[in-house]
Design a protein around this motif. Structure first.
Motif, PDB file in Angstrom:
ATOM      1  N   LYS A  89       0.841  -1.205   0.000  1.00  0.00           N
ATOM      2  CA  LYS A  89       0.000   0.000   0.000  1.00  0.00           C
ATOM      3  C   LYS A  89       0.871   1.247   0.000  1.00  0.00           C
ATOM      4  O   LYS A  89       0.600   2.204  -0.729  1.00  0.00           O
ATOM      5  N   THR A  91       3.919   1.479  -1.114  1.00  0.00           N
ATOM      6  CA  THR A  91       4.540   1.569  -2.433  1.00  0.00           C
ATOM      7  C   THR A  91       3.562   2.143  -3.450  1.00  0.00           C
ATOM      8  O   THR A  91       3.913   3.029  -4.234  1.00  0.00           O
ATOM      9  N   LEU A  92       2.326   1.649  -3.423  1.00  0.00           N
ATOM     10  CA  LEU A  92       1.313   2.171  -4.359  1.00  0.00           C
ATOM     11  C   LEU A  92       1.048   3.651  -4.119  1.00  0.00           C
ATOM     12  O   LEU A  92       0.922   4.427  -5.071  1.00  0.00           O
ATOM     13  N   GLU A  93       0.962   4.028  -2.844  1.00  0.00           N
ATOM     14  CA  GLU A  93       0.748   5.445  -2.512  1.00  0.00           C
ATOM     15  C   GLU A  93       1.930   6.286  -2.987  1.00  0.00           C
ATOM     16  O   GLU A  93       1.740   7.380  -3.515  1.00  0.00           O
ATOM     17  N   GLN A  95       3.980   5.580  -5.456  1.00  0.00           N
ATOM     18  CA  GLN A  95       3.925   5.656  -6.909  1.00  0.00           C
ATOM     19  C   GLN A  95       2.878   6.672  -7.360  1.00  0.00           C
ATOM     20  O   GLN A  95       3.113   7.462  -8.270  1.00  0.00           O
ATOM     21  N   LYS A  96       1.749   6.642  -6.695  1.00  0.00           N
ATOM     22  CA  LYS A  96       0.673   7.588  -7.028  1.00  0.00           C
ATOM     23  C   LYS A  96       1.147   9.022  -6.786  1.00  0.00           C
ATOM     24  O   LYS A  96       0.945   9.898  -7.617  1.00  0.00           O
ATOM     25  N   ARG A  97       1.804   9.227  -5.653  1.00  0.00           N
ATOM     26  CA  ARG A  97       2.302  10.570  -5.304  1.00  0.00           C
ATOM     27  C   ARG A  97       3.377  11.004  -6.311  1.00  0.00           C
ATOM     28  O   ARG A  97       3.399  12.161  -6.724  1.00  0.00           O
ATOM     29  N   GLU A  99       3.648  10.069  -9.425  1.00  0.00           N
ATOM     30  CA  GLU A  99       2.966  10.424 -10.678  1.00  0.00           C
ATOM     31  C   GLU A  99       2.356  11.814 -10.583  1.00  0.00           C
ATOM     32  O   GLU A  99       2.417  12.593 -11.545  1.00  0.00           O
ATOM     33  N   GLU A 100       1.760  12.125  -9.432  1.00  0.00           N
ATOM     34  CA  GLU A 100       1.189  13.469  -9.244  1.00  0.00           C
ATOM     35  C   GLU A 100       2.275  14.537  -9.338  1.00  0.00           C
ATOM     36  O   GLU A 100       2.085  15.571  -9.996  1.00  0.00           O
ATOM     37  N   ASN A 103       3.384  14.874 -12.967  1.00  0.00           N
ATOM     38  CA  ASN A 103       2.354  15.591 -13.740  1.00  0.00           C
ATOM     39  C   ASN A 103       2.365  17.081 -13.421  1.00  0.00           C
ATOM     40  O   ASN A 103       2.256  17.907 -14.333  1.00  0.00           O
TER      41      ASN A 103
END
Length: 145
Positions: A89, A91-93, A95-97, A99-100, A103
């Motif tokens: 979780k 790691t996913l968070e 990765q999401k952060r 990407e943000e 961007n």
């Protein structure tokens, strides 16, 4: 083994042949005789029986210990699984952060690029206007000659 069975037979006969008290359906027993029979039974039990009993008890302890260890291993595995899930979780968070952030950086870079293009366009327009004025001044000077 035969001695045990014979002693049990005598014990049973002693009980059956003991005088009874009819009203209460009880019997009177010769304590000494019964104790002798019980001791005879006790002595008749082979040593292997006691050893087998110890082995069974030891096996039960080993099995109980194995169950306890198995439960501990299961608990530890569950904790590790929770940590892995939690790490996943995280790691996913992350990765999401990431990407943000990427961007947002791309958007900011695009805005900076547009602002720089506008600034350069404005600067070039001013230089062009200035050059036009200089050319007109040169033409004017040339015509006056």
């Amino acid at each position: 083994m035969d001695e045990i069975l014979e002693t049990l037979k005598i014990l049973r006969e002693t009980l059956e042949n003991s005088p009874s008290i009819p009203v209460w359906d009880k019997v009177l027993l010769d304590r000494e005789k019964l104790m002798e029979l019980i001791e005879k039974l006790d002595k008749s039990i082979p040593q292997e029986f006691y050893e087998a009993k110890k082995i069974i008890e030891n096996n039960e302890r080993i099995i109980n210990r194995a169950y306890m260890e198995a439960e501990e291993i299961i608990k530890q595995a569950q904790k590790e699984a929770e940590i892995l899930v939690s790490n996943n979780k995280i790691t996913l968070e992350a990765q999401k952060r990431a990407e943000e952030i990427i961007n947002n950086a791309k958007k900011e870079a695009e805005e900076v690029k547009k602002e720089m293009e506008a600034y350069i366009e404005n600067l070039l327009s001013k230089v062009e206007d200035l050059l036009k004025k200089e050319i007109e001044l040169i033409k004017k000077c040339k015509s006056e000659l």
